[in-house]
Scaffold this motif. Structure first.
Motif, PDB file in Angstrom:
ATOM      1  N   THR A 233     -27.417 -24.211  -6.648  1.00  0.00           N
ATOM      2  CA  THR A 233     -26.703 -24.204  -5.375  1.00  0.00           C
ATOM      3  C   THR A 233     -25.323 -24.827  -5.557  1.00  0.00           C
ATOM      4  O   THR A 233     -25.128 -25.707  -6.376  1.00  0.00           O
ATOM      5  CB  THR A 233     -27.473 -24.980  -4.301  1.00  0.00           C
ATOM      6  OG1 THR A 233     -27.695 -26.303  -4.768  1.00  0.00           O
ATOM      7  CG2 THR A 233     -28.786 -24.316  -3.985  1.00  0.00           C
ATOM      8  N   CYS A 234     -24.401 -24.360  -4.789  1.00  0.00           N
ATOM      9  CA  CYS A 234     -23.032 -24.854  -4.860  1.00  0.00           C
ATOM     10  C   CYS A 234     -22.984 -26.262  -4.272  1.00  0.00           C
ATOM     11  O   CYS A 234     -23.507 -26.512  -3.186  1.00  0.00           O
ATOM     12  CB  CYS A 234     -22.104 -23.914  -4.091  1.00  0.00           C
ATOM     13  SG  CYS A 234     -20.375 -24.416  -4.155  1.00  0.00           S
ATOM     14  N   THR A 235     -22.341 -27.170  -4.991  1.00  0.00           N
ATOM     15  CA  THR A 235     -22.273 -28.555  -4.520  1.00  0.00           C
ATOM     16  C   THR A 235     -21.244 -28.738  -3.408  1.00  0.00           C
ATOM     17  O   THR A 235     -21.334 -29.686  -2.644  1.00  0.00           O
ATOM     18  CB  THR A 235     -21.927 -29.499  -5.683  1.00  0.00           C
ATOM     19  OG1 THR A 235     -20.719 -29.066  -6.291  1.00  0.00           O
ATOM     20  CG2 THR A 235     -23.033 -29.503  -6.709  1.00  0.00           C
ATOM     21  N   ARG A 236     -20.292 -27.848  -3.320  1.00  0.00           N
ATOM     22  CA  ARG A 236     -19.260 -27.986  -2.283  1.00  0.00           C
ATOM     23  C   ARG A 236     -19.741 -27.496  -0.922  1.00  0.00           C
ATOM     24  O   ARG A 236     -19.321 -28.013   0.103  1.00  0.00           O
ATOM     25  CB  ARG A 236     -18.008 -27.223  -2.682  1.00  0.00           C
ATOM     26  CG  ARG A 236     -17.316 -27.861  -3.835  1.00  0.00           C
ATOM     27  CD  ARG A 236     -16.008 -27.193  -4.106  1.00  0.00           C
ATOM     28  NE  ARG A 236     -15.386 -27.795  -5.269  1.00  0.00           N
ATOM     29  CZ  ARG A 236     -14.274 -27.388  -5.794  1.00  0.00           C
ATOM     30  NH1 ARG A 236     -13.636 -26.368  -5.268  1.00  0.00           N
ATOM     31  NH2 ARG A 236     -13.784 -27.975  -6.847  1.00  0.00           N
TER      32      ARG A 236
ATOM     33  N   ARG B 165     -23.121 -27.148  -0.061  1.00  0.00           N
ATOM     34  CA  ARG B 165     -24.559 -27.361  -0.053  1.00  0.00           C
ATOM     35  C   ARG B 165     -25.154 -27.532   1.350  1.00  0.00           C
ATOM     36  O   ARG B 165     -26.195 -26.953   1.644  1.00  0.00           O
ATOM     37  CB  ARG B 165     -24.918 -28.578  -0.897  1.00  0.00           C
ATOM     38  CG  ARG B 165     -26.409 -28.824  -0.971  1.00  0.00           C
ATOM     39  CD  ARG B 165     -26.740 -30.050  -1.760  1.00  0.00           C
ATOM     40  NE  ARG B 165     -26.152 -29.980  -3.075  1.00  0.00           N
ATOM     41  CZ  ARG B 165     -26.125 -30.960  -3.926  1.00  0.00           C
ATOM     42  NH1 ARG B 165     -26.656 -32.113  -3.598  1.00  0.00           N
ATOM     43  NH2 ARG B 165     -25.577 -30.845  -5.102  1.00  0.00           N
TER      44      ARG B 165
ATOM     45  N   CYS C 216     -17.695 -21.018  -5.305  1.00  0.00           N
ATOM     46  CA  CYS C 216     -18.766 -20.016  -5.414  1.00  0.00           C
ATOM     47  C   CYS C 216     -18.397 -18.681  -4.765  1.00  0.00           C
ATOM     48  O   CYS C 216     -19.235 -17.790  -4.692  1.00  0.00           O
ATOM     49  CB  CYS C 216     -20.043 -20.552  -4.791  1.00  0.00           C
ATOM     50  SG  CYS C 216     -19.949 -20.810  -3.002  1.00  0.00           S
TER      51      CYS C 216
ATOM     52  N   ARG D  70     -24.823 -23.177 -13.518  1.00  0.00           N
ATOM     53  CA  ARG D  70     -25.004 -24.572 -13.914  1.00  0.00           C
ATOM     54  C   ARG D  70     -24.069 -24.920 -15.061  1.00  0.00           C
ATOM     55  O   ARG D  70     -23.608 -24.052 -15.784  1.00  0.00           O
ATOM     56  CB  ARG D  70     -26.441 -24.811 -14.351  1.00  0.00           C
ATOM     57  CG  ARG D  70     -27.432 -24.580 -13.256  1.00  0.00           C
ATOM     58  CD  ARG D  70     -28.830 -24.945 -13.721  1.00  0.00           C
ATOM     59  NE  ARG D  70     -29.826 -24.440 -12.812  1.00  0.00           N
ATOM     60  CZ  ARG D  70     -30.151 -25.012 -11.663  1.00  0.00           C
ATOM     61  NH1 ARG D  70     -29.568 -26.112 -11.299  1.00  0.00           N
ATOM     62  NH2 ARG D  70     -31.063 -24.475 -10.883  1.00  0.00           N
TER      63      ARG D  70
END
Length: 71
Positions: free
Chosen positions: A30-33, A35, A46, A54
């Motif tokens: 999942t995208c951390t920005r 999330r 993304c 990853r």
């Protein structure tokens, strides 16, 4: 002292191989920005999909391209 170093190296090797296996089995995370919401259409990391590769997968692709281009 030598047994502690050997145990530390063995644990590091197990963790590294486990992460490599995890990245090969599931290269997308999942995208951390974005999330919390999941899909943010303005996210540049993304492109609004909510998924991005990853770090381990990115390193693998980089090494593979480096080897291919160098050969």
């Amino acid at each position: 002292m030598a047994t502690a170093i050997t145990l530390l190296v063995l644990c590091l090797l197990i963790v590294t191989l486990g992460y490599i296996g995890f990245c090969l089995a599931s290269p997308w995370g999942t995208c951390t920005r974005c999330r919390p919401g999941g899909k943010n259409r303005t996210c540049r990391a993304c492109d609004g999909t909510g998924m991005r590769p990853r770090l381990g997968w990115q390193l693998y692709v980089y090494a593979r391209r480096l080897h291919r281009d160098g050969s």
